[in-house]
Design a protein around this motif. Structure first.
Motif, PDB file in Angstrom:
ATOM      1  N   THR A 274    -111.911 -31.608  38.550  1.00 46.40           N
ATOM      2  CA  THR A 274    -111.177 -30.587  37.599  1.00 46.40           C
ATOM      3  C   THR A 274    -111.366 -30.780  36.096  1.00 46.40           C
ATOM      4  O   THR A 274    -112.269 -31.869  35.789  1.00 46.40           O
ATOM      5  CB  THR A 274    -109.788 -30.848  37.974  1.00 46.40           C
ATOM      6  N   ASP A 275    -110.712 -30.297  35.262  1.00 43.94           N
ATOM      7  CA  ASP A 275    -111.170 -30.558  33.776  1.00 43.94           C
ATOM      8  C   ASP A 275    -110.117 -31.570  33.631  1.00 43.94           C
ATOM      9  O   ASP A 275    -110.188 -32.120  32.242  1.00 43.94           O
ATOM     10  CB  ASP A 275    -110.738 -29.436  33.056  1.00 43.94           C
ATOM     11  N   LYS A 276    -109.287 -32.070  34.234  1.00 42.77           N
ATOM     12  CA  LYS A 276    -108.398 -33.388  34.100  1.00 42.77           C
ATOM     13  C   LYS A 276    -108.509 -34.439  35.110  1.00 42.77           C
ATOM     14  O   LYS A 276    -107.502 -34.530  35.956  1.00 42.77           O
ATOM     15  CB  LYS A 276    -106.906 -32.765  33.911  1.00 42.77           C
TER      16      LYS A 276
ATOM     17  N   ASP B 278    -109.345 -37.482  27.910  1.00 43.30           N
ATOM     18  CA  ASP B 278    -109.543 -36.407  28.247  1.00 43.30           C
ATOM     19  C   ASP B 278    -109.088 -36.095  30.058  1.00 43.30           C
ATOM     20  O   ASP B 278    -109.578 -35.444  30.567  1.00 43.30           O
ATOM     21  CB  ASP B 278    -110.827 -35.484  28.127  1.00 43.30           C
TER      22      ASP B 278
END
Ligand code: ATP
Length: 325
Positions: free
Chosen positions: A204-206, A135
């Motif tokens: 962040t989400d990545k 992810d």
């Protein structure tokens, strides 16, 4: 997570000195911390006592591998992630995939599939955990200009078909950060740049979860020719590997490096089945896999060195849609 400092944060290091140090491959506080005062003095053209002061400050600022208690090591080990190859044979061989907080080296002849494995992992790393991914985002240090966005698109399309999900190749490409390394010093420097980027993306989400260096050794091999240069080359390579390892621990990232072995050995590099960089790369990489060509699109991967897995082999195919069993 530790806030990273730059060289300019060290007392006695102005922009000019920082530039000289970076150019010589001493781009991080950690690299300075473990250098010697004479070495630093000659590179930066400063006095030895100034150099020693800089080193002392760097040692204070950096965590250069003092002792850690076992429970802390265990705590960090619990975070280790596994990045799936997306092929059963490969995953079986590697206990589920390649690990974060580790360096995995793929070595083999030209065309054995090292770059293809790298591209596939750059795709897989972006998948959610339950799909075998991490992810996260990916950083690629490309030394031979072999990164091909078109291959990523093909592999994402292949993955969509296999997983029965409509993935958007464009989204995958956006999470792959590629930099070309023009020589070995630049390559070493790019690990610092990678650190900056990883630092920026960490909340962040990545976040960055995979760093690929393809090829780890090509520049070193091309630049350091002749026996007299071997010690220098190995020292630089060693430092580079340790900085990669540091990155792996700091960001809980997987590190994937490729290394070519020569089909036709020259006098200098000896045994054709031995990867370039010899002992240094071998001892610093946590996992080593030897790739070789078989019939058609078939490839054989052999696990040759691992701290916790038995040696063994896996057969896989390199196809337009990506790696397959
Ligand atoms: N679009 C594609 N479809 C199918 N197979 C492909 C495709 N692109 C590349 N390949 C396969 O991958 C091989 C190249 O592998 P790769 O570039 O990973 O080698 P490598 O080990 O990185 O070599 P080098 O050391 O020269 O960089 C080709 O010979 C081909 O078999």
């Amino acid at each position: 997570m530790v806030e990273r400092k730059g060289l300019e944060d060290l007392p006695g290091v102005g922009p000019a000195t920082a530039e000289k140090l970076k150019e010589a491959g001493y781009g991080s506080i950690e690299a300075i911390a473990v250098s010697s005062s004479s070495e630093l003095a000659s590179i930066a053209e400063i006095g030895e006592s100034t150099a020693q002061k800089i080193i002392n400050a760097a040692r204070q600022a950096a965590d250069v591998g003092g002792f850690e208690t076992g429970d802390l090591v265990l705590e960090r080990r619990k975070l280790v992630g596994k990045l799936s190859f997306g092929t059963k044979a490969f995953n079986d061989l590697m206990g589920g995939g390649i690990e974060t907080q580790a360096i995995t080296e793929f070595y083999g002849e030209f065309g054995s599939g090292k770059t293809q494995v790298g591209h596939q992992m750059a795709v897989n790393a972006q998948l959610p955990l339950e799909k075998g991914g991490l992810d996260g985002s990916v950083i690629i240090i490309d030394t031979e200009n072999t990164f091909r966005p078109e291959r990523i698109t093909q592999m994402v399309t292949g993955l969509s078909a296999r997983n029965g999900t409509e993935y958007d190749p464009e989204e995958f490409l956006k999470n792959i950060h590629v930099a070309k390394a023009y020589n070995s010093n630049h390559q070493i420097l790019l690990v610092d740049t990678a650190n900056d980027l990883a630092n920026k993306l960490k909340d962040t989400d990545k976040p960055v979860r995979l760093l690929i260096v393809d090829s780890l050794t090509a520049h070193f091999r091309a630049e350091y020719v002749g026996r007299g240069t071997l010690a220098d080359r190995q020292q630089k390579l060693n430092k580079h590997m340790h900085e990669l390892m540091k990155f792996a621990n700091l960001y809980n990232a997987a590190i994937l490096v490729t290394n070519q072995v020569m089909a036709k050995p020259d006098a200098f590099f000896g045994d054709p089945t031995k990867p370039i960089g010899g002992h240094i790369v071998g001892h610093t990489a946590t996992f080593r896999l030897y790739l070789r060509k078989s019939k058609g699109d078939k490839r054989i991967a052999r696990l040759v060195d691992s701290p916790n897995l038995p040696e063994g082999e896996a057969i896989f195919s390199v196809t337009t849609e990506g790696l397959k069993d």
